[in-house]
Design an enzyme around this catalytic site. Sequence first.
Site, short mmCIF file in Angstrom:
data_model
loop_
_atom_site.label_atom_id
_atom_site.label_comp_id
_atom_site.label_asym_id
_atom_site.label_seq_id
_atom_site.Cartn_x
_atom_site.Cartn_y
_atom_site.Cartn_z
N LYS A 1 0.84 -1.21 0.00
CA LYS A 1 0.00 0.00 0.00
C LYS A 1 0.88 1.25 0.00
O LYS A 1 0.61 2.22 -0.72
CB LYS A 1 -0.93 0.00 1.23
CG LYS A 1 -2.06 -1.03 1.10
CD LYS A 1 -2.80 -1.23 2.42
CE LYS A 1 -3.72 -2.44 2.33
NZ LYS A 1 -4.23 -2.89 3.64
N GLN B 1 -4.01 -1.91 9.97
CA GLN B 1 -3.91 -3.25 9.39
C GLN B 1 -4.43 -4.29 10.38
O GLN B 1 -4.04 -4.29 11.54
CB GLN B 1 -2.44 -3.53 9.01
CG GLN B 1 -2.22 -4.85 8.31
CD GLN B 1 -2.89 -4.92 6.94
OE1 GLN B 1 -2.92 -3.94 6.19
NE2 GLN B 1 -3.46 -6.06 6.61
N ASP C 1 -10.68 2.95 4.80
CA ASP C 1 -11.16 1.58 4.63
C ASP C 1 -12.68 1.52 4.70
O ASP C 1 -13.29 0.52 4.29
CB ASP C 1 -10.60 0.68 5.76
CG ASP C 1 -9.49 -0.25 5.27
OD1 ASP C 1 -9.41 -0.48 4.05
OD2 ASP C 1 -8.72 -0.74 6.12
#
Length: 285
Positions: A53, A97, A120
């Site tokens: 990412k 994460q 997200d």
Amino acid sequence: MVAKILDGKEIAKDYRAKLKEEVERLKKQNIVPKLSVILVGNDGASQSYVNSKKKAAEKIGMISEIVHMDESSTEEEVLNELERLNHDDSVSGILVQVPLPDQVSEAKILEAIDPSKDVDGFNPINIGRLYTGERTFIPCTPLGIMEILKHADIDLKGKNVAVIGRSHIVGQPVSKLLTDQDATVTLLHSKSQNTEEVLKNSDVIVSAVGRIHLVTKDLVKPGAVVIDVGNTPGEDGKLKGDVDFQSVKEIAGAITPVPGGVGPLTITMVLNNTLLAEKWKNGIE
Ligand code: NAP
């Protein structure tokens, strides 16, 4: 019939090129999108995801940082770090994460991300906005799936779509997005009793389960579009999808491979949402 291969890498490449142009335009106004990723612990797969990412963000001209915290970090320490990023004006988007170590509650952490930086789309406020149709960050994998279908010019109106798997990160939000496009969606899960019948009648199948070769040729209607979200390490150590690609591609109309299907689009949509976060912060629609 041999299916058209829906090449996620190619679709992602085109999409990222457009994002890069937008980032360059923003930079001329001294606006620089920045993605901050919190990684707790040393899980190998997680490290590799966050590095991908970061690299992808930098490649299109964004700033990106990994805030790497020790495996033994307490929930309070992670919340403090998150609070710091929430208040840092230079940070456009924040990702945490997962999985997190046992001592850190995922639910508490996701709730603590500033909804305006939650790229997200997992904060409960943003999940709610998705279902009420308000402006929000759409979770990246579902958004990537919709981009693949759009790119392939798949008309979803009135079509029978089967989504296999009902997780909060893939199955449920993608079902909502598909319904918004006027598809008739059946959401299948481990307790479903009519899976075979539903699949055989589906014009589009989206499989997000994590079981190798769950979807075989005999379950797919000729000409159907098959999107494989599954990502499971096989015995040979390579990542495998849910779909028996070799046999299903002989009967499907279009199909995504694994790897190189949905995965590249998921990362692309992290970048998309980070750019959106920075634009919205600056009042740019
Ligand atoms: P998850 O939270 O484990 O959910 C799996 C779902 O599959 C559950 O709803 C489960 O049903 C259902 N299921 C299990 N066995 C089934 C069966 N035999 N028939 C029908 N449904 C069944 O998984 P997830 O996080 O959504 O991820 C799913 C897969 O996608 C994994 O392989 C993951 O690695 C992959 N993934 C890939 C990307 C990408 O970017 N490529 C992104 C995210 C996830 P119940 O609810 O009844 O238990």
